[in-house]
Enzyme design. Structure first.
Site, PDB file in Angstrom:
ATOM      1  N   CYS A 187      15.216  26.718 -28.486  1.00 40.03           N
ATOM      2  CA  CYS A 187      14.864  27.616 -27.389  1.00 40.03           C
ATOM      3  C   CYS A 187      15.460  27.194 -26.044  1.00 40.03           C
ATOM      4  O   CYS A 187      15.943  28.033 -25.281  1.00 40.03           O
ATOM      5  CB  CYS A 187      13.345  27.732 -27.275  1.00 40.03           C
ATOM      6  SG  CYS A 187      12.583  28.426 -28.779  1.00 40.03           S
ATOM      7  N   LYS A 231       6.985  35.679 -26.397  1.00 41.71           N
ATOM      8  CA  LYS A 231       8.281  35.982 -27.009  1.00 41.71           C
ATOM      9  C   LYS A 231       8.306  35.569 -28.482  1.00 41.71           C
ATOM     10  O   LYS A 231       7.538  34.709 -28.916  1.00 41.71           O
ATOM     11  CB  LYS A 231       9.421  35.266 -26.269  1.00 41.71           C
ATOM     12  CG  LYS A 231       9.436  33.737 -26.408  1.00 41.71           C
ATOM     13  CD  LYS A 231      10.552  33.143 -25.566  1.00 41.71           C
ATOM     14  CE  LYS A 231      10.640  31.631 -25.685  1.00 41.71           C
ATOM     15  NZ  LYS A 231      11.124  31.175 -26.995  1.00 41.71           N
ATOM     16  N   ASP A 263       8.138  27.101 -23.531  1.00 44.31           N
ATOM     17  CA  ASP A 263       7.375  26.897 -24.772  1.00 44.31           C
ATOM     18  C   ASP A 263       6.667  25.544 -24.897  1.00 44.31           C
ATOM     19  O   ASP A 263       6.615  24.964 -25.993  1.00 44.31           O
ATOM     20  CB  ASP A 263       8.300  27.079 -25.986  1.00 44.31           C
ATOM     21  CG  ASP A 263       9.010  28.409 -25.996  1.00 44.31           C
ATOM     22  OD1 ASP A 263       8.654  29.289 -25.182  1.00 44.31           O
ATOM     23  OD2 ASP A 263       9.931  28.580 -26.815  1.00 44.31           O
TER      24      ASP A 263
END
Length: 290
Positions: free
Chosen positions: A203, A171, A105
């Site tokens: 995450c 996601k 991310d």
């Protein structure tokens, strides 16, 4: 009544260290924190104690007559993952053939928000470049791209082309291990994962814990992960380490992957390392005045 209370008391007291050590070593958290030398010493102590116990004669309470020693239970021996004789401890060594790089991310929307984000990005570029040299697969994720934007192109030395060449999975799950990503990782069939990205306490941490539950080795690149709040980062690193992840730096991981200056890619990777070291590393700033 001929009953030697002294020997009975000795038996009970001698059993205490054996029971306590077994309880500790059967707890995975304690076992993880024990060093190889410590477990070796404990193994010897347990074996000697148990052997000593079986050499003591037993007595009948009703008659006081000496009986033959009872050897129905053999002396205790250490077994399992921490054994000093039959098994080798997992210490987190990295080899290219069994490793993969996970880029979690690192997206444009977070660039101005995350603590020391620029260093996370430069570290990501360094590792994706090294991974390419060593033929280590890189796998990325993007959290809700519609809101948080695409992966930062600077994570790759060749920019957008690097992103296009890398499998990056969309996601909404916080962990990277969506069914699609997990299927891809299963196909790669790697044991060790180098993990960089954001945010460390959400995450990255959940990805780390999922991988550990799968029995994988997880290497958290501490100069390649961060959060918006420094305190969240600090606690997350502690949490992942306690769970069994290895904390390391990008450069340490890279040189472990090569293992020797005779590695065929040593010159190319050394050049990448020198260039990376010329860039500011914000994680070094608090240590400069120490």
């Amino acid at each position: 009544l001929k009953f030697n209370r002294g020997k009975q008391r000795m038996l009970r007291l001698s059993l205490l260290p054996v029971l306590l050590v077994n309880i500790l070593l059967n707890n995975s958290r304690w076992a993880h924190s024990f060093s190889y030398q410590t477990t070796s010493s404990i193994s010897e102590v347990i074996y000697k104690c148990s052997s000593k116990l079986h050499s003591l004669p037993s007595f009948s309470i009703s008659t006081g007559k000496r009986q033959r020693p009872n050897y129905s239970v053999p002396p205790l021996r250490m077994s399992g993952a921490i054994s000093t004789s039959k098994h080798v401890m997992r210490v987190g060594k990295l080899v290219p053939q069994n490793s993969a790089l996970l880029l979690c991310d690192v997206q444009e929307r977070f660039r101005p928000l995350v603590h020391r984000m620029e260093t996370v990005i430069t570290t990501s570029q360094y590792l994706t470049s090294v991974a390419k040299e060593l033929s280590i697969p890189t796998v990325g994720s993007q959290q809700y791209t519609k809101v948080f934007g695409p992966t930062v192109t600077d994570c790759f030395a060749n920019g957008q082309k690097g992103i296009d060449e890398t499998p990056i999975f969309e996601k909404k799950l916080f962990s990277m291990l969506t069914p699609e990503t997990k299927q891809h990782l299963d196909e790669l069939n790697k044991q060790s994962f180098l993990l960089v990205g954001i945010e460390a306490h959400v995450c990255v941490q959940q990805t780390c814990l999922d991988l550990l539950e799968m029995g994988k080795d997880v290497h958290i690149i501490v100069d390649g992960v961060s959060s918006q709040q420094p305190f969240d980062l600090q606690i997350a690193l502690q949490r992942m380490s306690n769970a069994g992840a290895y904390l390391t730096t990008a450069q340490s991981a890279v040189f472990m992957l090569m293992q020797s200056a005779e590695h065929e890619n040593f010159k190319a990777i050394s050049k990448l390392t020198i260039e990376h070291m010329k860039l500011p590393n914000e994680f070094n700033d608090p240590l400069k005045d120490m």
